[in-house]
Design a protein around this motif. Structure first.
Motif, PDB file in Angstrom:
ATOM      1  N   ILE A 154      54.594   2.620  97.524  1.00 32.30           N
ATOM      2  CA  ILE A 154      54.708   2.640  96.066  1.00 32.30           C
ATOM      3  C   ILE A 154      56.016   2.040  95.599  1.00 32.30           C
ATOM      4  N   ARG A 155      57.085   2.197  96.386  1.00 35.01           N
ATOM      5  CA  ARG A 155      58.361   1.568  96.004  1.00 35.01           C
ATOM      6  C   ARG A 155      58.238   0.044  96.029  1.00 35.01           C
ATOM      7  N   LYS A 156      57.619  -0.475  97.098  1.00 23.12           N
ATOM      8  CA  LYS A 156      57.478  -1.930  97.203  1.00 23.12           C
ATOM      9  C   LYS A 156      56.486  -2.463  96.175  1.00 23.12           C
ATOM     10  N   TRP A 157      55.439  -1.688  95.905  1.00 28.03           N
ATOM     11  CA  TRP A 157      54.463  -2.131  94.907  1.00 28.03           C
ATOM     12  C   TRP A 157      55.109  -2.234  93.534  1.00 28.03           C
ATOM     13  N   ILE A 158      55.913  -1.265  93.170  1.00 29.82           N
ATOM     14  CA  ILE A 158      56.594  -1.285  91.870  1.00 29.82           C
ATOM     15  C   ILE A 158      57.554  -2.464  91.780  1.00 29.82           C
ATOM     16  N   LEU A 159      58.238  -2.774  92.878  1.00 35.49           N
ATOM     17  CA  LEU A 159      59.143  -3.922  92.859  1.00 35.49           C
ATOM     18  C   LEU A 159      58.395  -5.217  92.576  1.00 35.49           C
ATOM     19  N   LYS A 160      57.170  -5.318  93.064  1.00 33.25           N
ATOM     20  CA  LYS A 160      56.366  -6.513  92.812  1.00 33.25           C
ATOM     21  C   LYS A 160      55.641  -6.450  91.464  1.00 33.25           C
ATOM     22  N   HIS A 161      55.632  -5.266  90.845  1.00 33.62           N
ATOM     23  CA  HIS A 161      54.973  -5.091  89.546  1.00 33.62           C
ATOM     24  C   HIS A 161      55.952  -4.397  88.589  1.00 33.62           C
ATOM     25  N   PRO A 162      57.077  -5.018  88.297  1.00 34.67           N
ATOM     26  CA  PRO A 162      58.111  -4.354  87.491  1.00 34.67           C
ATOM     27  C   PRO A 162      57.650  -3.990  86.083  1.00 34.67           C
ATOM     28  N   ASN A 163      56.595  -4.649  85.585  1.00 34.16           N
ATOM     29  CA  ASN A 163      56.098  -4.319  84.246  1.00 34.16           C
ATOM     30  C   ASN A 163      55.471  -2.936  84.193  1.00 34.16           C
TER      31      ASN A 163
END
Length: 468
Positions: A154-163
């Motif tokens: 989830i940390r890496k996913w959020i970094l790729k989806h900052p919006n």
């Protein structure tokens, strides 16, 4: 300025080459363009980034900018996030009545949770769904390792989806996810306190019929059997006396206790574990270990039986639906549409029961206690016709949290009808929203699958901070 540079540099290294994502506009079995935004992809986790976790992300159909972000973890362990998507809370359902042996088709789900939330359906742990490892060692997992991997995901996913970094985040799931969801939630909470980058906007978590304490969940079945009339008053009183409340690991020298448990097993052996009012699948084997959970709920109907045209409706059991996912997900055109990496998963299973997996956490009650003390919200719901993880056990462990009852047990309604019963608890030391427990009247083990309208209404109200 120097510190800011290093934070940005670390963030860049952390996010580069870890996420592969694809927009899917059409799917085999669905006519025309999908009426929602679907993204699939992989996120690399593990010490050497050897584990590739596959996900399905669907943007909220209402307001993706403001609506919450839900990470959905199906139980098992080993059940694909696609099971939650296609059979519980996603926007598509298989058209079982139209199935003729060819590629299954879909219909729209009018009670999808994606109408009110952005949702990530994750294949976890490794070996689940389309998730895989690039090295042999990486195929091993456990409760502890799975929670760590999902936190990294989830940390890496959020970094790729900052919006979506500012959207309220909730970790959600049901069944065996009762072990994983609170562990992941606690990892996020601790990471935020330690100011780990990126900070995640965690608000709370939801769980349906959750495995929480392996012993107490199973032990609570005897009381449940009595409450719903599966065993007599005389047998219930006898087993309480003879076993002294311990039904899972009684004294091996207690012959009377074992006799009572044997009688209980005989009374319940032909009852559908997942929903006591529905027919038990004819292929299902009797429970071989008395009251112990053999997880046979996850045994899907054999394909040769499911494809038989003779008397298919007469022999219906709910597991018949699940076979359609095997046919669909193992089709090469489907895997190409989903952007599954060729050759990584040879035989897709809805629930993989051959995982190299250790259940190394026996109870997550401590996670709930800590999260409540930290002020996070929780919605715990139970389909009240599930005897696999009955509501009696869930009520028991919630009481052990020693929370304050802020709204006593009462019915909640959908469309003017009683949809279940609910009560609200709060942590005396904080001003957090606390824990809401709700039963779903008539619901089975995966409550949204049985009572989709009621569960959508329940989720929408709770996510909107409206008590049921």
């Amino acid at each position: 300025m120097e510190n800011a540079f290093w934070v940005s540099f670390v963030a860049l290294i952390f996010s580069t080459g870890c996420v592969a994502q694809y927009i899917v506009e059409t799917l085999p079995g669905y006519p025309g363009k999908l009426p929602f935004k679907l993204e699939t992809g992989y996120v690399s986790v593990g010490e050497l980034e050897e584990v590739e976790l596959f996900y399905y992300f669907i943007e909220s159909e209402r307001n993706p900018v403001r609506d919450p972000l839900l990470l959905w973890l199906t139980g098992g362990p080993g059940c694909s996030g696609f099971s939650g998507l296609a059979f519980e809370v996603g926007p598509l359902l298989y058209d079982y009545r139209a199935f003729n042996g060819s590629l299954p088709t879909f219909v729209d789900n009018p009670y999808s949770w994606t109408q009110i939330a952005n949702m990530i359906f994750l294949d976890a742990p490794v070996g689940t769904g389309f998730s895989y490892s690039t090295i042999q060692k990486g195929w091993h997992s456990s409760d502890t390792l799975s929670a760590e991997a999902i936190y990294k995901f989830i940390r890496k996913w959020i970094l790729k989806h900052p919006n979506f970094s500012n959207n309220p985040l909730y970790i959600t799931g049901d069944s065996y996810s009762g072990v994983i969801v609170p562990m992941v939630s606690l990892e996020i909470a601790k990471g935020n306190r330690a100011k780990k980058y990126p900070m995640l906007n965690l608000q709370g978590y939801t769980l349906g019929n959750p495995v929480t304490d392996l012993h107490d969940d199973e032990n609570s079945r005897v009381e449940y059997f009595y409450r719903v009339g599966l065993i007599s008053t005389e047998l219930y009183q006898s087993v309480k006396s003879s076993c002294q409340g311990e039904y899972i690991s009684p004294d091996i020298h207690n012959a009377k206790c074992f006799d009572d448990i044997a009688q209980i097993a005989m009374c319940t052996i032909k009852v559908n574990d997942a929903q006591i009012l529905e027919p038990k699948c004819s292929f299902a084997s009797p429970k071989p270990h008395g009251l112990h959970w053999g997880r046979r709920f996850f045994d899907d109907l054999p394909i040769d039986i499911a494809l038989a045209t003779n008397k298919r409706e007469e022999n219906w059991c709910r597991n018949s639906h699940y076979v359609l996912s095997y046919i669909w997900a193992n089709d090469q055109t489907v895997q190409q549409a989903l952007h599954v990496r060729n050759g990584t998963i040879i035989d897709w299973k809805r629930c993989n029961k051959t995982l190299d997996y250790d259940s190394d956490v026996l109870s997550t009650v401590y996670c709930h206690r800590t999260l409540m003390a930290m002020g996070y919200r929780a919605l715990i719901y139970s389909g009240d016709h599930d005897m696999l993880i009955p509501y009696t056990g869930t009520v028991y462990w919630i009481k052990t949290l020693n929370l304050t009852v802020s709204d006593a047990w009462r019915p909640w309604f959908v469309g003017g009808q009683i949809a279940g019963f609910t009560t609200k608890f709060s942590e005396a030391a904080t001003i957090g929203d606390g824990l809401v427990f709700a039963t779903v009247k008539g619901g089975g083990h995966t409550a949204p699958e049985y009572k989709p309208k009621e569960c959508l209404e329940m989720a929408d109200r709770w996510l909107s901070y409206y008590f049921l």
